[in-house]
Design an enzyme around this catalytic site. Structure first.
Site, PDB file in Angstrom:
ATOM      1  N   ASN A 119      -5.202  -2.049 -15.609  1.00 10.09           N
ATOM      2  CA  ASN A 119      -4.143  -1.542 -14.726  1.00 10.09           C
ATOM      3  C   ASN A 119      -4.518  -0.269 -13.968  1.00 10.09           C
ATOM      4  O   ASN A 119      -3.923   0.028 -12.929  1.00 10.09           O
ATOM      5  CB  ASN A 119      -2.905  -1.287 -15.615  1.00 10.09           C
ATOM      6  CG  ASN A 119      -1.879  -0.413 -14.949  1.00 10.09           C
ATOM      7  OD1 ASN A 119      -1.135  -0.855 -14.080  1.00 10.09           O
ATOM      8  ND2 ASN A 119      -1.846   0.872 -15.319  1.00 10.09           N
ATOM      9  N   HIS A 120      -5.531   0.485 -14.463  1.00 12.66           N
ATOM     10  CA  HIS A 120      -5.820   1.789 -13.855  1.00 12.66           C
ATOM     11  C   HIS A 120      -6.315   1.657 -12.420  1.00 12.66           C
ATOM     12  O   HIS A 120      -6.905   0.645 -12.044  1.00 12.66           O
ATOM     13  CB  HIS A 120      -6.878   2.535 -14.690  1.00 12.66           C
ATOM     14  CG  HIS A 120      -8.188   1.809 -14.729  1.00 12.66           C
ATOM     15  ND1 HIS A 120      -8.465   0.801 -15.622  1.00 12.66           N
ATOM     16  CD2 HIS A 120      -9.294   1.922 -13.951  1.00 12.66           C
ATOM     17  CE1 HIS A 120      -9.683   0.341 -15.403  1.00 12.66           C
ATOM     18  NE2 HIS A 120     -10.216   1.000 -14.389  1.00 12.66           N
ATOM     19  N   TYR A 183      -8.769   0.720  -0.827  1.00 14.87           N
ATOM     20  CA  TYR A 183      -7.961   0.205  -1.945  1.00 14.87           C
ATOM     21  C   TYR A 183      -7.852  -1.320  -1.893  1.00 14.87           C
ATOM     22  O   TYR A 183      -8.088  -2.012  -2.890  1.00 14.87           O
ATOM     23  CB  TYR A 183      -6.579   0.870  -1.886  1.00 14.87           C
ATOM     24  CG  TYR A 183      -5.576   0.317  -2.850  1.00 14.87           C
ATOM     25  CD1 TYR A 183      -5.558   0.712  -4.188  1.00 14.87           C
ATOM     26  CD2 TYR A 183      -4.611  -0.605  -2.441  1.00 14.87           C
ATOM     27  CE1 TYR A 183      -4.618   0.209  -5.076  1.00 14.87           C
ATOM     28  CE2 TYR A 183      -3.679  -1.121  -3.317  1.00 14.87           C
ATOM     29  CZ  TYR A 183      -3.680  -0.715  -4.635  1.00 14.87           C
ATOM     30  OH  TYR A 183      -2.745  -1.220  -5.509  1.00 14.87           O
ATOM     31  N   THR A 222       2.975   8.450  -8.044  1.00 14.52           N
ATOM     32  CA  THR A 222       1.824   8.391  -7.129  1.00 14.52           C
ATOM     33  C   THR A 222       2.192   7.660  -5.842  1.00 14.52           C
ATOM     34  O   THR A 222       1.939   8.160  -4.739  1.00 14.52           O
ATOM     35  CB  THR A 222       0.648   7.628  -7.788  1.00 14.52           C
ATOM     36  OG1 THR A 222       0.496   8.088  -9.115  1.00 14.52           O
ATOM     37  CG2 THR A 222      -0.636   7.802  -7.023  1.00 14.52           C
TER      38      THR A 222
HETATM   39  N1  LIG Z   1       2.950   1.786  -7.386  1.00 19.01           N
HETATM   40  C1  LIG Z   1       2.811   0.847  -6.487  1.00 19.01           C
HETATM   41  O1  LIG Z   1       3.487   0.824  -5.439  1.00 19.01           O
HETATM   42  C2  LIG Z   1       1.884  -0.274  -6.738  1.00 19.01           C
HETATM   43  C3  LIG Z   1       0.938  -0.239  -7.736  1.00 19.01           C
HETATM   44  N2  LIG Z   1       0.083  -1.312  -7.917  1.00 19.01           N
HETATM   45  C4  LIG Z   1      -0.907  -1.297  -8.967  1.00 19.01           C
HETATM   46  O2  LIG Z   1      -0.302  -0.986 -10.205  1.00 19.01           O
HETATM   47  C5  LIG Z   1      -1.227  -0.304 -11.040  1.00 19.01           C
HETATM   48  C6  LIG Z   1      -0.614   0.991 -11.536  1.00 19.01           C
HETATM   49  O3  LIG Z   1      -0.258   1.788 -10.435  1.00 19.01           O
HETATM   50  P1  LIG Z   1       0.695   3.046 -10.585  1.00 19.01           P
HETATM   51  O4  LIG Z   1       1.409   2.974 -11.867  1.00 19.01           O
HETATM   52  O5  LIG Z   1       1.446   3.197  -9.327  1.00 19.01           O
HETATM   53  O6  LIG Z   1      -0.390   4.204 -10.620  1.00 19.01           O
HETATM   54  P2  LIG Z   1      -0.380   5.655 -11.312  1.00 19.01           P
HETATM   55  O7  LIG Z   1      -1.097   6.555 -10.375  1.00 19.01           O
HETATM   56  O8  LIG Z   1       0.967   6.053 -11.784  1.00 19.01           O
HETATM   57  O9  LIG Z   1      -1.275   5.408 -12.604  1.00 19.01           O
HETATM   58  C7  LIG Z   1      -2.642   5.248 -12.505  1.00 19.01           C
HETATM   59  C8  LIG Z   1      -3.238   5.375 -13.884  1.00 19.01           C
HETATM   60  O10 LIG Z   1      -4.653   5.262 -13.787  1.00 19.01           O
HETATM   61  C9  LIG Z   1      -5.251   6.417 -14.401  1.00 19.01           C
HETATM   62  N3  LIG Z   1      -6.485   6.771 -13.709  1.00 19.01           N
HETATM   63  C10 LIG Z   1      -6.632   7.306 -12.481  1.00 19.01           C
HETATM   64  N4  LIG Z   1      -7.929   7.521 -12.211  1.00 19.01           N
HETATM   65  C11 LIG Z   1      -8.614   7.099 -13.298  1.00 19.01           C
HETATM   66  C12 LIG Z   1      -9.991   7.087 -13.648  1.00 19.01           C
HETATM   67  N5  LIG Z   1     -10.935   7.550 -12.824  1.00 19.01           N
HETATM   68  N6  LIG Z   1     -10.333   6.608 -14.856  1.00 19.01           N
HETATM   69  C13 LIG Z   1      -9.407   6.148 -15.718  1.00 19.01           C
HETATM   70  N7  LIG Z   1      -8.084   6.132 -15.451  1.00 19.01           N
HETATM   71  C14 LIG Z   1      -7.707   6.616 -14.259  1.00 19.01           C
HETATM   72  C15 LIG Z   1      -4.188   7.498 -14.298  1.00 19.01           C
HETATM   73  O11 LIG Z   1      -4.306   8.494 -15.305  1.00 19.01           O
HETATM   74  P3  LIG Z   1      -5.234   9.815 -15.209  1.00 19.01           P
HETATM   75  O12 LIG Z   1      -5.001  10.426 -13.881  1.00 19.01           O
HETATM   76  O13 LIG Z   1      -4.766  10.605 -16.373  1.00 19.01           O
HETATM   77  O14 LIG Z   1      -6.636   9.325 -15.397  1.00 19.01           O
HETATM   78  C16 LIG Z   1      -2.938   6.703 -14.551  1.00 19.01           C
HETATM   79  O15 LIG Z   1      -2.737   6.525 -15.922  1.00 19.01           O
HETATM   80  C17 LIG Z   1      -2.489  -0.117 -10.210  1.00 19.01           C
HETATM   81  O16 LIG Z   1      -3.407  -1.133 -10.504  1.00 19.01           O
HETATM   82  C18 LIG Z   1      -1.984  -0.245  -8.783  1.00 19.01           C
HETATM   83  O17 LIG Z   1      -2.965  -0.671  -7.920  1.00 19.01           O
HETATM   84  C19 LIG Z   1       0.158  -2.407  -7.136  1.00 19.01           C
HETATM   85  C20 LIG Z   1       1.079  -2.492  -6.126  1.00 19.01           C
HETATM   86  C21 LIG Z   1       2.012  -1.437  -5.851  1.00 19.01           C
HETATM   87  C1  LIG Z   2       5.956  -6.648   4.407  1.00 13.63           C
HETATM   88  C2  LIG Z   2       5.298  -5.314   4.349  1.00 13.63           C
HETATM   89  C3  LIG Z   2       6.065  -4.250   5.073  1.00 13.63           C
HETATM   90  C4  LIG Z   2       4.997  -4.917   2.928  1.00 13.63           C
HETATM   91  C5  LIG Z   2       4.177  -3.659   2.846  1.00 13.63           C
HETATM   92  C6  LIG Z   2       3.959  -3.289   1.406  1.00 13.63           C
HETATM   93  C7  LIG Z   2       3.124  -2.019   1.261  1.00 13.63           C
HETATM   94  C8  LIG Z   2       3.776  -0.883   1.951  1.00 13.63           C
HETATM   95  C9  LIG Z   2       2.835  -1.705  -0.199  1.00 13.63           C
HETATM   96  C10 LIG Z   2       2.318  -2.933  -0.943  1.00 13.63           C
HETATM   97  C11 LIG Z   2       1.290  -2.425  -1.925  1.00 13.63           C
HETATM   98  C12 LIG Z   2       1.403  -0.954  -1.892  1.00 13.63           C
HETATM   99  C13 LIG Z   2       0.239  -0.062  -2.405  1.00 13.63           C
HETATM  100  C14 LIG Z   2      -0.311  -0.494  -3.705  1.00 13.63           C
HETATM  101  O1  LIG Z   2      -0.543  -1.635  -3.936  1.00 13.63           O
HETATM  102  C15 LIG Z   2      -0.714   0.480  -4.674  1.00 13.63           C
HETATM  103  C16 LIG Z   2      -0.901   1.750  -4.345  1.00 13.63           C
HETATM  104  C17 LIG Z   2      -1.698   2.569  -5.292  1.00 13.63           C
HETATM  105  C18 LIG Z   2      -1.013   3.789  -5.662  1.00 13.63           C
HETATM  106  O2  LIG Z   2      -1.846   4.591  -6.478  1.00 13.63           O
HETATM  107  C19 LIG Z   2      -0.643   4.518  -4.346  1.00 13.63           C
HETATM  108  C20 LIG Z   2       0.245   3.670  -3.475  1.00 13.63           C
HETATM  109  C21 LIG Z   2      -0.346   2.340  -3.093  1.00 13.63           C
HETATM  110  C22 LIG Z   2      -1.457   2.575  -2.087  1.00 13.63           C
HETATM  111  C23 LIG Z   2       0.730   1.376  -2.478  1.00 13.63           C
HETATM  112  C24 LIG Z   2       1.220   1.791  -1.089  1.00 13.63           C
HETATM  113  C25 LIG Z   2       2.287   0.831  -0.526  1.00 13.63           C
HETATM  114  C26 LIG Z   2       1.797  -0.586  -0.487  1.00 13.63           C
HETATM  115  C27 LIG Z   2       0.651  -0.655   0.494  1.00 13.63           C
END
Ligand SMILES: NC(=O)C1=CN([C@@H]2O[C@H](COP(=O)(O)OP(=O)(O)OC[C@H]3O[C@@H](n4cnc5c(N)ncnc54)[C@H](OP(=O)(O)O)[C@@H]3O)[C@@H](O)[C@H]2O)C=CC1
Ligand SMILES: CC(C)CCC[C@@H](C)[C@H]1CC[C@H]2[C@@H]3C(=O)C=C4C[C@@H](O)CC[C@]4(C)[C@H]3CC[C@]12C
Length: 294
Positions: A119-120, A183, A222
């Site tokens: 998930n990270h 990304y 984030t």
């Molecule tokens: N939030 C969103 O809108 C969306 C998120 N996702 C996906 O969901 C997942 C979780 O995202 P989200 O909860 O928003 O992210 P967060 O930023 O809240 O969490 C990210 C996690 O990864 C850890 N991390 C960051 N850098 C490193 C590193 N170098 N090594 C190990 N661990 C690391 C962070 O902890 P620490 O900094 O302590 O290392 C933290 O625990 C991701 O895979 C993201 O791509 C997908 C679509 C949308």
């Molecule tokens: C029909 C459209 C308008 C939908 C657009 C959806 C866009 C805006 C959504 C879909 C997936 C999303 C990104 C994502 O997957 C995960 C991350 C990592 C996190 O660490 C920071 C934010 C970030 C970049 C999200 C940013 C917003 C995104 C681009």
């Protein structure tokens, strides 16, 4: 023509009937009781919420991320919520030796593994591609290669338990989106690797499921910090998102779509009306807010 219409309606009816009466297995929290689970990126956001859900369900959890203080707090809460056992290991996923050591730690602590939740994600910018190749390489190591490394290392234990690999991807890993070039690259790579590997598992009768989670904008700190001024759409709740991902893994689903209207429905357009999808995406971005940041 009339006959063709009737045939199409009949076919649609049959497909719907098969879909709704196919006796899909239902999720029960007991499915996760006593299961041995690794969750990466669990110090915050969706990963943290997955740790709490699994703790409530009575799993053994080993969580990891870089920030030890946050991990400690998450572990304390997991223990209070009812985890069978809860451990953490701090480190960075740009180091493949560390990625391997997390799996070895699970083997030492639990004597096996039932679910590997990848998930990270490393920090990235939400802006126009700046040409920084080193950032793309570094992000590929953290978001992609460490997932591959942990999978390879965990496979013997997962084969032994008939376990699950759960990969957290994104809508941005299925559809190219502006402002997320490095990304998106890493998330598309995950689809390529894990969807191909799943096919080999079917053919070779490897009893390990692979669930790719395709999720939309979620209300983690984030994501809100990075995109809320550019994207007006509401963000989905991280608690519900975390639960849906776990359910998909436990039910051995090939993919999970969270916020169906924002992930699965646009997927229909992706292949059949790509220009229309691109138009909709661009319309939903406030690019003026981006330019101000530069
Ligand atoms: N939030 C969103 O809108 C969306 C998120 N996702 C996906 O969901 C997942 C979780 O995202 P989200 O909860 O928003 O992210 P967060 O930023 O809240 O969490 C990210 C996690 O990864 C850890 N991390 C960051 N850098 C490193 C590193 N170098 N090594 C190990 N661990 C690391 C962070 O902890 P620490 O900094 O302590 O290392 C933290 O625990 C991701 O895979 C993201 O791509 C997908 C679509 C949308
Ligand atoms: C029909 C459209 C308008 C939908 C657009 C959806 C866009 C805006 C959504 C879909 C997936 C999303 C990104 C994502 O997957 C995960 C991350 C990592 C996190 O660490 C920071 C934010 C970030 C970049 C999200 C940013 C917003 C995104 C681009």
């Amino acid at each position: 023509m009339a006959l063709l219409n009737k045939a199409l309606i009949a076919l649609l009816g049959i497909l719907l009937a098969v879909y709704f009466y196919s006796g899909k297995e239902e999720f029960k929290p007991e499915m996760l009781k006593g299961k041995r689970v690794i969750i990466t990126g669990a110090s915050s956001g969706i990963g943290e919420q997955m740790a709490y859900h699994l703790a409530r369900m009575g799993s053994h959890v080993l969580i990891t991320a870089r920030t030890e203080e946050k991990l400690k707090k998450v572990i304390e809460k997991c223990s209070k919520l009812g985890a069978a056992s809860a451990y953490y290991i701090p480190g960075s996923m740009d180091n493949m030796t560390f990625a391997k050591s997390v799996v070895h730690e699970a083997e030492r602590l639990f004597g096996g593994l039932d679910m590997l939740i990848l998930n990270h994600v490393g920090f990235t910018y939400f802006n126009f591609f700046d040409g920084d190749v080193d950032h793309v390489r570094n992000l590929l190591e953290i978001n992609f290669l460490s997932y591959v490394t942990m999978t390879v290392e965990a496979l013997p234990m997962l084969k032994a338990s008939g376990g699950n690999i759960v990969v957290v991807s994104s809508f941005a890993g299925k559809v190219g989106l502006p402002l997320t070039v490095p990304y998106s690259t890493t998330k598309f790579a995950l689809d390529g690797f894990f969807s191909s590997l799943r096919m080999e598992f079917y053919q070779q009768k490897v009893n390990v499921s692979i669930t790719l989670s395709v999720i939309s904008y979620i209300d983690t700190d984030t994501a809100l910090n990075i995109v809320s001024n550019v994207i007006q759409q509401p963000a989905g709740p991280k608690e519900d998102c975390a639960l849906e991902i776990i359910k998909g893994g436990a039910l051995r689903q090939r993919e999970v779509y969270f916020q169906y209207h924002a992930t699965k429905i646009p997927m229909l357009l992706r292949d059949w009306a790509p220009h229309f999808l691109e138009y909709l995406v661009l319309k939903n971005y406030n690019f003026e807010a981006v330019e101000k940041k530069q």
